[in-house]
Design a protein around this motif. Structure first.
Motif, PDB file in Angstrom:
ATOM      1  N   GLY A 472       0.916  -1.165  -0.118  1.00 35.86           N
ATOM      2  CA  GLY A 472       0.019  -0.026   0.026  1.00 35.86           C
ATOM      3  C   GLY A 472       0.691   1.418   0.033  1.00 35.86           C
ATOM      4  O   GLY A 472       1.902   1.347  -0.401  1.00 35.86           O
ATOM      5  N   GLY A 473       0.285   2.514   0.455  1.00 34.36           N
ATOM      6  CA  GLY A 473       0.972   3.727   0.714  1.00 34.36           C
ATOM      7  C   GLY A 473       1.734   3.712   1.622  1.00 34.36           C
ATOM      8  O   GLY A 473       2.454   4.860   1.680  1.00 34.36           O
ATOM      9  N   GLY A 474       2.253   2.926   2.755  1.00 30.84           N
ATOM     10  CA  GLY A 474       2.927   3.017   3.595  1.00 30.84           C
ATOM     11  C   GLY A 474       2.521   3.921   4.637  1.00 30.84           C
ATOM     12  O   GLY A 474       1.250   4.393   4.828  1.00 30.84           O
ATOM     13  N   ILE A 475       3.161   3.997   5.822  1.00 29.06           N
ATOM     14  CA  ILE A 475       2.756   4.778   7.123  1.00 29.06           C
ATOM     15  C   ILE A 475       2.824   6.525   6.705  1.00 29.06           C
ATOM     16  O   ILE A 475       3.964   6.890   6.206  1.00 29.06           O
ATOM     17  CB  ILE A 475       3.318   4.520   8.144  1.00 29.06           C
ATOM     18  N   ASN A 476       1.652   7.096   6.828  1.00 30.06           N
ATOM     19  CA  ASN A 476       1.769   8.437   6.510  1.00 30.06           C
ATOM     20  C   ASN A 476       2.436   9.087   7.906  1.00 30.06           C
ATOM     21  O   ASN A 476       1.689   9.431   8.788  1.00 30.06           O
ATOM     22  CB  ASN A 476       0.260   9.338   6.151  1.00 30.06           C
ATOM     23  N   ARG A 477       3.773   9.352   7.809  1.00 30.62           N
ATOM     24  CA  ARG A 477       4.126   9.594   9.236  1.00 30.62           C
ATOM     25  C   ARG A 477       3.861  11.120   9.693  1.00 30.62           C
ATOM     26  O   ARG A 477       3.705  11.340  10.917  1.00 30.62           O
ATOM     27  CB  ARG A 477       5.816   9.855   9.151  1.00 30.62           C
ATOM     28  N   ILE A 542       8.310  -2.292  12.886  1.00 31.36           N
ATOM     29  CA  ILE A 542       7.675  -1.886  11.697  1.00 31.36           C
ATOM     30  C   ILE A 542       8.764  -1.509  10.748  1.00 31.36           C
ATOM     31  O   ILE A 542       9.758  -0.891  11.128  1.00 31.36           O
ATOM     32  CB  ILE A 542       6.813  -0.816  12.001  1.00 31.36           C
ATOM     33  N   SER A 543       8.399  -1.798   9.405  1.00 37.38           N
ATOM     34  CA  SER A 543       9.297  -1.281   8.344  1.00 37.38           C
ATOM     35  C   SER A 543       8.474  -0.698   7.500  1.00 37.38           C
ATOM     36  O   SER A 543       7.728  -1.265   6.842  1.00 37.38           O
ATOM     37  CB  SER A 543      10.393  -2.384   7.939  1.00 37.38           C
ATOM     38  N   SER A 544       8.585   0.785   7.048  1.00 39.31           N
ATOM     39  CA  SER A 544       7.573   1.198   6.115  1.00 39.31           C
ATOM     40  C   SER A 544       8.461   2.265   5.182  1.00 39.31           C
ATOM     41  O   SER A 544       9.180   2.742   5.733  1.00 39.31           O
ATOM     42  CB  SER A 544       6.616   1.994   6.759  1.00 39.31           C
ATOM     43  N   ARG A 545       7.930   2.142   3.742  1.00 39.21           N
ATOM     44  CA  ARG A 545       8.544   3.072   2.827  1.00 39.21           C
ATOM     45  C   ARG A 545       7.160   3.669   2.157  1.00 39.21           C
ATOM     46  O   ARG A 545       6.105   2.964   1.708  1.00 39.21           O
ATOM     47  CB  ARG A 545       9.240   2.437   1.819  1.00 39.21           C
ATOM     48  N   PRO A 546       7.135   4.963   2.468  1.00 40.21           N
ATOM     49  CA  PRO A 546       5.905   5.876   1.908  1.00 40.21           C
ATOM     50  C   PRO A 546       6.045   5.553   0.334  1.00 40.21           C
ATOM     51  O   PRO A 546       6.970   5.640  -0.562  1.00 40.21           O
ATOM     52  CB  PRO A 546       6.488   7.210   2.202  1.00 40.21           C
ATOM     53  N   GLY A 547       4.695   5.137   0.001  1.00 40.36           N
ATOM     54  CA  GLY A 547       4.160   4.870  -1.452  1.00 40.36           C
ATOM     55  C   GLY A 547       4.505   3.155  -1.961  1.00 40.36           C
ATOM     56  O   GLY A 547       4.035   3.050  -2.866  1.00 40.36           O
ATOM     57  N   TYR A 548       5.109   2.504  -0.966  1.00 40.41           N
ATOM     58  CA  TYR A 548       5.494   1.151  -1.228  1.00 40.41           C
ATOM     59  C   TYR A 548       4.924   0.325  -0.458  1.00 40.41           C
ATOM     60  O   TYR A 548       4.890  -0.923  -0.717  1.00 40.41           O
ATOM     61  CB  TYR A 548       6.986   1.038  -1.350  1.00 40.41           C
TER      62      TYR A 548
END
Length: 717
Positions: A472-477, A542-548
């Motif tokens: 999805g879009g990743g975490i919107n920090r 948690i590991s998150s990449r915005p947009g990925y």
């Protein structure tokens, strides 16, 4: 009065759970386009077996729906209906309803009839079926006088494999009797003398005359799940009805009419019904006939042995297994105590007592491994619950979602399996609701319209690691930070790293949902997930990449009962370091240790720098810091690959210890995961390596850049 079928009923529902799992797996394979004909057959057999068992216990609603379901599956199996994605989607919905019907029959309660009607209507559309068989409210005949009964001749000869698989001919005949009036004769012509009889053989043939308006397919359907284990012949009778004087049975049961193996009847039945020899052939001589019978029996026995090559299993109550594990744990503790007493007595290691004790230690370890293997189960049982969850949440959110699972065969203790189901359920719901974008947003971003949620399991360093990932879009920090400020969880001017912002979602009361729904928005969830994982001695990251997309990683112990650990001492206290976390041991050199601000030291190791943790000082055993060059160092690795060096006074060897919950018996202690009883009877604490490494890593992050800018004259170790 105790119900004599109660035990059988329990077994039936246990088998239903297994068949539902097999059904789910097969349908998912069909959905992915990877199903072979055997998979389709397995799906059909699962539904058919549940239907047959439900009929024995008069679970009419379950029987009716299973009949509709298996009728559609049979058309797919025969090739008259193509298993297109829309058709398989209906099958998956039907599997969900079938599971609800099974659980309602087992636990009580009702099933949403609107959902049942919707699926039945969907079946009507794909196969032309207009009603549920057995629904008497809808079954109407225009003119009863027009109904014509057929007379069928059925020959049923079981093979030994039929009985070896715990099937019973009487139950099959009873089901056949439900189709109409039956006359049943038993042919004993192949029955040998008592001394020649094989107890595991099969020698009987049933000759059934059935008067019914059913079709041949209805008769074959009753024998579907034993078709490979019997000889079945069905044909129309040339007569209009039963001969005068025959015994006709109705709805109250059936009767057997036994014929003694007289010579004339043996010859007639053998030629016409059993062996199917031509009339012009002479009857075999007694010796030749015996040889024919012997060879036929041997062939049947051989087939039975082949069919039963699968390893046998046995059902055991979990309480008995738990009791056995507890006793083995006590055995391990007593063996350790005995070893300690022998050591204190100064007995020579080469003596007979010491050698016998060493053999006892090996035997105890093998017993413990074997007992733990009994409780070890694949995570498949948890994974197979998730496809239905994904379908339901996807339907509620209006998103297109595909679930991909990997590592279903990864084994872990049953207790762990039971307690990870709820956390995984909540995380997958969050991944769909919060992680995946809407279909329109995904298309606009150049992504496939269908989002993917991936659930994986793998063994790593003596632990099981579960990952829930989405594309999805990743975490919107920025939004997470804003909501945390609005909820008063952090100060507006707080300086937080990306990792710290991501971890805000684990705070109680935190939610980014715009409105409360049936899925989320109440601020209760991820904090409970973390508490549940920590209660199991695990960690979540948690590991998150915005947009990925985002990946949630759960690390859990394989078992809550035993642990392989390194016995160490720190300031006269005995501690256990989990062996799976230890990468190596070393003796630090003074020139490789670099002090930073405060009490933090860094150790130069192979071109990098690792934070040094004084275990005795960290746990409050000592106020003074130990000298690194006078200590033994253990390089350990926590989750996410973070490393630290633990300083202890000495290493006393490796041991398998029995885990005792410190929180349940005392209280939670920071840096301590659990406790154990040592051979001398004292309690030793088991260090929580992940917590220690995490704290050391957070403290060292602020000084890493400073250290990298230093001019270091000494070489790396």
């Amino acid at each position: 009065m105790e119900d004599p079928l109660a035990a059988i009923r329990v077994t039936f529902f246990q088998e239903c759970e297994e068949q539902l799992s097999e059904l789910e797996s097969g349908l998912i394979a069909m959905e992915n386009g990877t199903a072979e004909s055997e998979t389709v057959n397995a799906v059909f057999r699962a539904v058919h077996s549940m239907k047959g068992g439900a009929g024995i216990f008069a679970l009419d609603e379950l029987v009716r729906f299973a009949h509709v379901f298996e009728t559609a599956l049979d058309k797919v199996r025969s090739g008259s209906l193509e298993a297109t994605p829309p058709v398989v989607a209906i099958f998956l919905r039907a599997a969900d309803i079938l599971a609800d019907l099974v659980r309602a029959a087992r636990d009580g309660g009702a099933v949403d009839q609107a959902r049942v009607a919707d699926v039945v209507k969907a079946f009507d559309e794909i196969e032309g079926q207009k009603e549920i068989p057995g629904s008497h409210e809808e079954e109407m005949v225009a003119d009863p006088s027009e109904a014509q009964d057929n007379v069928w001749e059925v020959t049923f000869t079981p093979y030994p494999a039929l009985y070896a698989k715990a099937n019973e001919a009487a139950l099959l005949l009873r089901e056949l009797n439900r189709l109409g009036e039956t006359e049943i004769k038993l042919d004993t012509s192949l029955l040998p003398e008592l001394l020649e009889l094989d107890p595991e053989g099969a020698y009987l043939t049933w000759l059934i005359t059935l008067k019914s308006d059913c079709e041949e397919s209805d008769i074959r359907e009753l024998f579907e799940f034993v078709e490979d284990d019997c000889r079945l012949e069905i044909g129309r009778s040339e007569t209009e009805g039963f001969a005068p004087g025959t015994v006709i049975t109705g709805d109250n049961g059936f009767k057997f009419e036994f014929f003694p193996p007289m010579e004339e009847e043996i010859e007639e039945e053998t030629e016409v019904k059993v062996v199917e020899k031509k009339k012009e052939e002479a009857a075999p001589k007694p010796v030749e006939q015996a040889l024919v019978h012997a060879s036929a029996v041997q062939a049947m026995v051989t087939k039975a042995e082949t069919a039963n090559s699968v390893a046998p299993t046995i059902r055991v109550d979990l309480d008995r297994v738990d009791r056995m594990i507890d006793l083995v744990g006590e055995l391990v503790i007593n063996e350790a105590m005995l070893s300690q007493r022998v050591l204190e007595a100064g007995i020579n290691r080469a003596s007979g007592v010491a050698m016998a004790l060493e053999e006892l230690e090996h035997l105890t370890r093998e017993i413990q491994d074997s007992v733990m293997a009994i409780r070890a189960q694949p995570v498949r049982s948890v994974f197979q619950r998730m496809p239905r969850l994904v379908r339901e949440v996807a339907a509620m959110t209006g998103k297109q979602v595909r679930l991909v699972t990997e590592g279903e065969a990864t084994e872990v203790d049953k207790t762990v399996i039971e307690r990870i189901a709820d956390p995984l359920t909540h995380m997958i719901r969050n991944a769909i609701d919060h992680g995946l974008e809407s279909t329109e947003s995904r298309i606009a971003a150049g992504k496939p319209a269908e989002g993917t949620v991936r659930l994986t399991a793998v063994h790593r360093s003596g632990r099981i690691v579960l990952e829930v990932a989405d594309d999805g879009g990743g975490i919107n920090r920025s939004r997470v930070r804003q909501k945390a400020v609005e909820n008063g969880l952090i100060l507006p001017d707080a300086q937080l790293s990306d990792e710290e912002i991501d971890n805000l979602i684990f705070l109680p009361g935190f939610s980014t949902a715009a409105k409360v729904s049936d899925i989320s928005g109440r601020g209760v969830g991820m904090d409970v997930v973390r508490q549940s994982i920590q209660a199991l001695g695990g960690r979540i990251s948690i590991s998150s990449r915005p947009g990925y997309g985002s990946t949630f990683t759960l690390s859990l112990p394989l078992t809550l009962a035993v642990l392989d650990g390194m016995v160490v001492s720190a300031h006269n206290h005995t501690l256990i370091i989990p062996l799976g976390a230890i990468m190596e041991t070393l003796k630090p050199r003074a020139e490789d240790v670099f002090p930073l601000d405060g009490d933090l030291n860094m150790l130069a190791l192979r071109g990098g720098y690792v934070p040094v943790v004084d275990v005795a000082h960290c746990l409050g055993y000592s106020v003074q810091h130990a000298e690194p060059e006078q200590s033994v160092a253990l390089l350990v690795e926590g989750e996410g690959g973070a490393r630290a060096v633990l300083l202890v006074d000495a290493i006393h060897g490796q041991r398998q210890v029995v885990i005792k919950s410190l929180e349940a018996n005392y209280r939670a202690v920071p840096g301590i995961a659990a406790a154990t009883v040592m051979g001398d009877g004292r309690v030793a604490l088991i260090v929580d390596v992940d917590a220690v490494v995490q704290n050391a890593g957070a403290e060292s992050n602020a000084h890493t850049a400073e250290l990298n800018n230093l001019e270091i004259s000494g070489g790396a170790a």
